[in-house]
Design an enzyme around this catalytic site. Structure first.
Site, PDB file in Angstrom:
ATOM      1  N   ARG A  70      24.630  54.170  34.079  1.00  0.00           N
ATOM      2  CA  ARG A  70      24.372  53.020  33.194  1.00  0.00           C
ATOM      3  C   ARG A  70      23.182  52.193  33.685  1.00  0.00           C
ATOM      4  O   ARG A  70      22.468  51.578  32.877  1.00  0.00           O
ATOM      5  CB  ARG A  70      25.635  52.148  33.091  1.00  0.00           C
ATOM      6  CG  ARG A  70      25.532  51.010  32.058  1.00  0.00           C
ATOM      7  CD  ARG A  70      26.869  50.289  31.902  1.00  0.00           C
ATOM      8  NE  ARG A  70      26.849  49.307  30.825  1.00  0.00           N
ATOM      9  CZ  ARG A  70      26.880  47.983  31.018  1.00  0.00           C
ATOM     10  NH1 ARG A  70      26.931  47.489  32.245  1.00  0.00           N
ATOM     11  NH2 ARG A  70      26.869  47.148  29.985  1.00  0.00           N
ATOM     12  N   ILE A 107      23.152  45.686  25.490  1.00  0.00           N
ATOM     13  CA  ILE A 107      23.972  46.864  25.796  1.00  0.00           C
ATOM     14  C   ILE A 107      25.403  46.353  25.877  1.00  0.00           C
ATOM     15  O   ILE A 107      25.674  45.362  26.561  1.00  0.00           O
ATOM     16  CB  ILE A 107      23.524  47.536  27.111  1.00  0.00           C
ATOM     17  CG1 ILE A 107      24.338  48.819  27.392  1.00  0.00           C
ATOM     18  CG2 ILE A 107      23.575  46.599  28.295  1.00  0.00           C
ATOM     19  CD1 ILE A 107      23.811  49.630  28.586  1.00  0.00           C
ATOM     20  N   SER A 108      26.316  46.947  25.129  1.00  0.00           N
ATOM     21  CA  SER A 108      27.703  46.463  25.099  1.00  0.00           C
ATOM     22  C   SER A 108      28.351  46.597  26.471  1.00  0.00           C
ATOM     23  O   SER A 108      27.968  47.451  27.273  1.00  0.00           O
ATOM     24  CB  SER A 108      28.528  47.265  24.090  1.00  0.00           C
ATOM     25  OG  SER A 108      28.090  47.008  22.779  1.00  0.00           O
ATOM     26  N   GLN A 109      29.354  45.741  26.719  1.00  0.00           N
ATOM     27  CA  GLN A 109      30.067  45.877  27.993  1.00  0.00           C
ATOM     28  C   GLN A 109      30.804  47.222  28.005  1.00  0.00           C
ATOM     29  O   GLN A 109      31.208  47.737  26.951  1.00  0.00           O
ATOM     30  CB  GLN A 109      31.022  44.711  28.200  1.00  0.00           C
ATOM     31  CG  GLN A 109      32.246  44.712  27.311  1.00  0.00           C
ATOM     32  CD  GLN A 109      33.128  43.490  27.560  1.00  0.00           C
ATOM     33  OE1 GLN A 109      32.960  42.457  26.921  1.00  0.00           O
ATOM     34  NE2 GLN A 109      34.063  43.614  28.480  1.00  0.00           N
ATOM     35  N   PRO A 110      30.971  47.829  29.187  1.00  0.00           N
ATOM     36  CA  PRO A 110      31.592  49.151  29.261  1.00  0.00           C
ATOM     37  C   PRO A 110      32.962  49.226  28.592  1.00  0.00           C
ATOM     38  O   PRO A 110      33.281  50.251  27.959  1.00  0.00           O
ATOM     39  CB  PRO A 110      31.682  49.402  30.769  1.00  0.00           C
ATOM     40  CG  PRO A 110      30.512  48.660  31.327  1.00  0.00           C
ATOM     41  CD  PRO A 110      30.413  47.409  30.493  1.00  0.00           C
TER      42      PRO A 110
END
Length: 213
Positions: free
Chosen positions: A37, A63-66
């Site tokens: 990532r 970028i979205s959180q995991p």
């Protein structure tokens, strides 16, 4: 573009965290455990890449959180060779997760800057989506429809009719619905005219914009 043993250790910790938050799909967890990532982020955020947080990636996008990536991916119930339409390529991280899960990914990005970056980055990492395009996500990709599932990675005020039409019978559409705060919503297409709807609590996304191009 280095991926070190330290990065792998941080990914292992992230996977443990995601399991603790209720992610159980092994193929989702395996993909997140493999994908670097930190290489999808601006270098100034690289040290924080394996925290469960969203980060800016340029062009007003994130970028979205995991956890969000894992949760949406799990809702899709991806099978190998599933044909998946992704609305909002963004950094390409969600694209990479779906590719590593064995899906054939067709992805649309409306920000040309991000589209160009991702078109270069993914092949460098050995990740090859079926189709990347620059365009309006509200319209989907009718020439490539129907899809086994569709994932929308930005907050939508409504469910675009074009996307519903491009979903196979039995297919799953995962979309965050709402203006400021979104409700994660799953639609399952039962037949030509009927969809079964499920809701999974509040999330926060950047807005899905249309008529960009």
């Amino acid at each position: 573009m280095k991926d070190t043993a330290k990065h792998q250790g941080l990914r292992n910790q992230l996977v443990t965290l995601l399991k603790g938050k209720g992610i159980t799909d092994k193929s989702v967890l395996e993909a997140i455990n493999k994908i670097p990532r930190h290489l999808f982020l601006n270098s100034s955020f690289a040290d924080y890449a394996y925290q469960d947080k969203a980060f800016p990636i340029g062009a007003g996008q994130t970028i979205s959180q995991p956890y969000t990536v894992a949760f949406q991916s799990q809702l899709l119930e991806v099978k190998k060779d599933h044909k998946i339409l992704e609305i909002g390529t963004g950094s390409g991280y969600q694209t990479a997760v779906l590719c590593l899960m064995g899906a054939k990914v067709y992805s649309i990005e409306r920000q040309n800057e991000l589209f160009k970056q991702t078109s270069i980055l993914l092949p460098k990492l050995g990740i090859r989506p079926k189709h990347l395009s620059f365009g309006d996500g509200y319209k989907g990709l009718p020439n490539h429809a129907p899809f086994d599932s569709i994932i929308v990675t930005a907050g939508a005020p409504i469910i675009p009719q074009a996307l519903m039409a491009q979903l196979k019978i039995g297919g799953r559409l995962v979309i965050p619905l709402g203006e400021d705060i979104q409700i994660m919503t799953l639609l399952i297409r039962k037949n030509e005219t009927q969809f079964e709807k499920h809701e999974f609590g509040d999330f926060k996304f950047v807005p899905l914009l249309e008529n960009k191009n």
